[in-house]
Scaffold this motif. Structure first.
Motif, PDB file in Angstrom:
ATOM      1  N   PHE A 196       0.623  -1.224  -0.044  1.00 19.45           N
ATOM      2  CA  PHE A 196       0.145  -0.086  -0.015  1.00 19.45           C
ATOM      3  C   PHE A 196       0.928   1.445   0.122  1.00 19.45           C
ATOM      4  N   ILE A 197       2.204   1.185   0.762  1.00 18.06           N
ATOM      5  CA  ILE A 197       2.905   2.072   0.629  1.00 18.06           C
ATOM      6  C   ILE A 197       3.317   2.727  -0.788  1.00 18.06           C
ATOM      7  N   ALA A 198       3.742   1.510  -1.443  1.00 16.15           N
ATOM      8  CA  ALA A 198       4.266   1.485  -2.614  1.00 16.15           C
ATOM      9  C   ALA A 198       3.140   2.024  -3.677  1.00 16.15           C
ATOM     10  N   LEU A 199       1.952   1.780  -3.457  1.00 15.47           N
ATOM     11  CA  LEU A 199       0.651   2.272  -4.411  1.00 15.47           C
ATOM     12  C   LEU A 199       0.615   3.755  -4.357  1.00 15.47           C
ATOM     13  N   GLU A 200       0.840   4.037  -3.031  1.00 12.23           N
ATOM     14  CA  GLU A 200       0.791   5.616  -2.774  1.00 12.23           C
ATOM     15  C   GLU A 200       1.833   6.288  -3.635  1.00 12.23           C
ATOM     16  N   MET A 201       3.202   5.877  -3.621  1.00 14.77           N
ATOM     17  CA  MET A 201       4.133   6.320  -4.305  1.00 14.77           C
ATOM     18  C   MET A 201       4.025   6.460  -5.837  1.00 14.77           C
ATOM     19  N   VAL A 202       3.595   5.257  -6.421  1.00 18.48           N
ATOM     20  CA  VAL A 202       3.467   5.024  -7.836  1.00 18.48           C
ATOM     21  C   VAL A 202       2.335   5.630  -8.594  1.00 18.48           C
ATOM     22  N   LEU A 203       1.072   5.636  -7.546  1.00 20.68           N
ATOM     23  CA  LEU A 203      -0.057   6.283  -8.195  1.00 20.68           C
ATOM     24  C   LEU A 203      -0.410   7.793  -7.782  1.00 20.68           C
ATOM     25  N   GLY A 204       0.440   8.290  -6.820  1.00 15.74           N
ATOM     26  CA  GLY A 204       0.201   9.615  -6.245  1.00 15.74           C
ATOM     27  C   GLY A 204      -1.104   9.616  -5.427  1.00 15.74           C
ATOM     28  N   ILE A 205      -1.473   8.696  -4.865  1.00 24.10           N
ATOM     29  CA  ILE A 205      -2.542   8.681  -3.953  1.00 24.10           C
ATOM     30  C   ILE A 205      -2.358   8.750  -2.543  1.00 24.10           C
ATOM     31  N   THR A 206      -3.470   9.167  -1.733  1.00 22.70           N
ATOM     32  CA  THR A 206      -3.134   9.071  -0.255  1.00 22.70           C
ATOM     33  C   THR A 206      -4.123   7.887   0.248  1.00 22.70           C
ATOM     34  N   LEU A 207      -3.485   6.867   0.906  1.00 23.65           N
ATOM     35  CA  LEU A 207      -4.240   5.626   1.489  1.00 23.65           C
ATOM     36  C   LEU A 207      -4.249   6.057   2.975  1.00 23.65           C
ATOM     37  N   TYR A 208      -2.793   6.324   3.451  1.00 23.30           N
ATOM     38  CA  TYR A 208      -2.514   6.572   4.756  1.00 23.30           C
ATOM     39  C   TYR A 208      -3.136   7.833   5.220  1.00 23.30           C
ATOM     40  N   LYS A 209      -4.166   7.635   6.231  1.00 14.85           N
ATOM     41  CA  LYS A 209      -4.914   8.770   6.914  1.00 14.85           C
ATOM     42  C   LYS A 209      -4.262   9.021   8.131  1.00 14.85           C
ATOM     43  N   ASP A 210      -3.991  10.156   8.448  1.00 15.94           N
ATOM     44  CA  ASP A 210      -3.580  10.306   9.945  1.00 15.94           C
ATOM     45  C   ASP A 210      -4.624  11.122  10.685  1.00 15.94           C
ATOM     46  N   ASP A 211      -5.262  10.321  11.669  1.00 17.93           N
ATOM     47  CA  ASP A 211      -5.957  10.948  12.562  1.00 17.93           C
ATOM     48  C   ASP A 211      -5.747  11.691  14.015  1.00 17.93           C
ATOM     49  N   ASP A 212      -4.393  11.269  14.161  1.00 16.50           N
ATOM     50  CA  ASP A 212      -3.728  11.753  15.381  1.00 16.50           C
ATOM     51  C   ASP A 212      -3.664  13.241  15.382  1.00 16.50           C
ATOM     52  N   ASN A 213      -3.573  13.856  16.685  1.00 21.01           N
ATOM     53  CA  ASN A 213      -3.200  15.336  16.657  1.00 21.01           C
ATOM     54  C   ASN A 213      -1.938  15.715  16.627  1.00 21.01           C
ATOM     55  N   ASN A 214      -0.800  14.678  16.696  1.00 20.40           N
ATOM     56  CA  ASN A 214       0.630  14.832  16.719  1.00 20.40           C
ATOM     57  C   ASN A 214       1.058  13.894  15.326  1.00 20.40           C
ATOM     58  N   PRO A 215       0.845  14.303  14.302  1.00 25.48           N
ATOM     59  CA  PRO A 215       0.986  13.614  12.931  1.00 25.48           C
ATOM     60  C   PRO A 215       2.675  13.255  12.725  1.00 25.48           C
ATOM     61  N   SER A 216       3.496  14.303  13.276  1.00 26.07           N
ATOM     62  CA  SER A 216       4.889  14.012  13.096  1.00 26.07           C
ATOM     63  C   SER A 216       5.421  13.177  13.936  1.00 26.07           C
ATOM     64  N   LEU A 217       5.019  12.722  15.237  1.00 30.14           N
ATOM     65  CA  LEU A 217       5.260  11.771  16.030  1.00 30.14           C
ATOM     66  C   LEU A 217       4.589  10.362  15.496  1.00 30.14           C
ATOM     67  N   THR A 218       3.513  10.355  14.881  1.00 29.41           N
ATOM     68  CA  THR A 218       2.935   9.248  14.312  1.00 29.41           C
ATOM     69  C   THR A 218       3.706   8.779  13.349  1.00 29.41           C
ATOM     70  N   ALA A 219       3.899   9.405  12.586  1.00 23.18           N
ATOM     71  CA  ALA A 219       4.820   9.157  11.158  1.00 23.18           C
ATOM     72  C   ALA A 219       6.153   8.827  11.531  1.00 23.18           C
ATOM     73  N   THR A 220       6.843   9.255  12.556  1.00 28.09           N
ATOM     74  CA  THR A 220       8.059   8.991  12.912  1.00 28.09           C
ATOM     75  C   THR A 220       8.248   7.397  13.471  1.00 28.09           C
ATOM     76  N   VAL A 221       6.862   6.922  13.917  1.00 27.74           N
ATOM     77  CA  VAL A 221       6.841   5.608  14.505  1.00 27.74           C
ATOM     78  C   VAL A 221       6.367   4.638  13.246  1.00 27.74           C
TER      79      VAL A 221
END
Length: 194
Positions: free
Chosen positions: A82-107
């Protein structure tokens, strides 16, 4: 057993190829664009911690919860797919509901499953069967140091390559990541039906 330079180098090269931090640069840049800041130190420490802990307790932990290594690898293959699909197709599948997205993406998805993912974790289990544990730990630490340097300099790398260069690399590595996820899936799915 003691430290063996040849074992350390071999384990380092195997992990380096599997983690593929150079290939992940477009993903790192993309994550940085989505969430702003990525905490390089935290991502490196968490990924290193996961890998070293998994080296010691991985097999037992998976057995304890009734999951074999192949099932774990198949699940990880889906995330990478799914990460690869995002890269190739330029779509966003990963939605971040957290109020601290930088920490979430880091982990997630950076430290796990991109760096300390099913590929590197299953590789650690197979390396453990061949090499002394202290040599594998040194190889992991060396990879984490290199990873930290790449994470810290990813904005400089982005400036060097430019927007067009990043887009091309992103698509190319998206396809490569797609191929890795399919290979990981194919190798492990057949083991589940034996």
């Amino acid at each position: 057993m003691g430290f063996d330079f040849k074992e350390i180098i071999t384990a380092f090269m195997v992990l380096f190829a599997v983690i593929d931090i150079i290939g992940n640069i477009p993903i790192i840049i993309d994550l940085r664009k989505k969430v702003g800041h990525i905490q390089s130190e935290k991502a490196s420490i968490i990924a290193g911690f996961i890998m070293i802990v998994f080296l010691f307790v991985g097999q037992s932990l998976l057995s304890l919860i009734g999951i074999d290594v192949n099932s774990f690898a198949v699940a990880g293959a889906f995330v990478l797919f799914f990460i690869a699909l995002e890269m190739v197709l330029g779509i966003t599948l990963y939605k971040d509901d957290d109020n601290n997205p930088s920490l979430t993406a880091t982990v997630f998805p950076l430290a796990f499953p991109l760096i300390a993912g099913p590929g590197s974790l299953t590789t650690l289990l197979s390396l453990r069967a061949e090499f002394a544990i202290e040599n594998i730990i040194v190889a992991v630490v060396l990879n984490i140091i290199f990873l930290y340097i790449v994470l810290k300099t990813s904005t400089k790398i982005e400036r060097l390559l430019g927007a067009g260069g990043i887009q091309i690399i992103r698509k190319v590595f998206g396809v490569i990541l797609l191929a890795i996820s399919v290979k990981l899936f194919a190798q492990n799915i057949k083991m589940l039906f034996i």
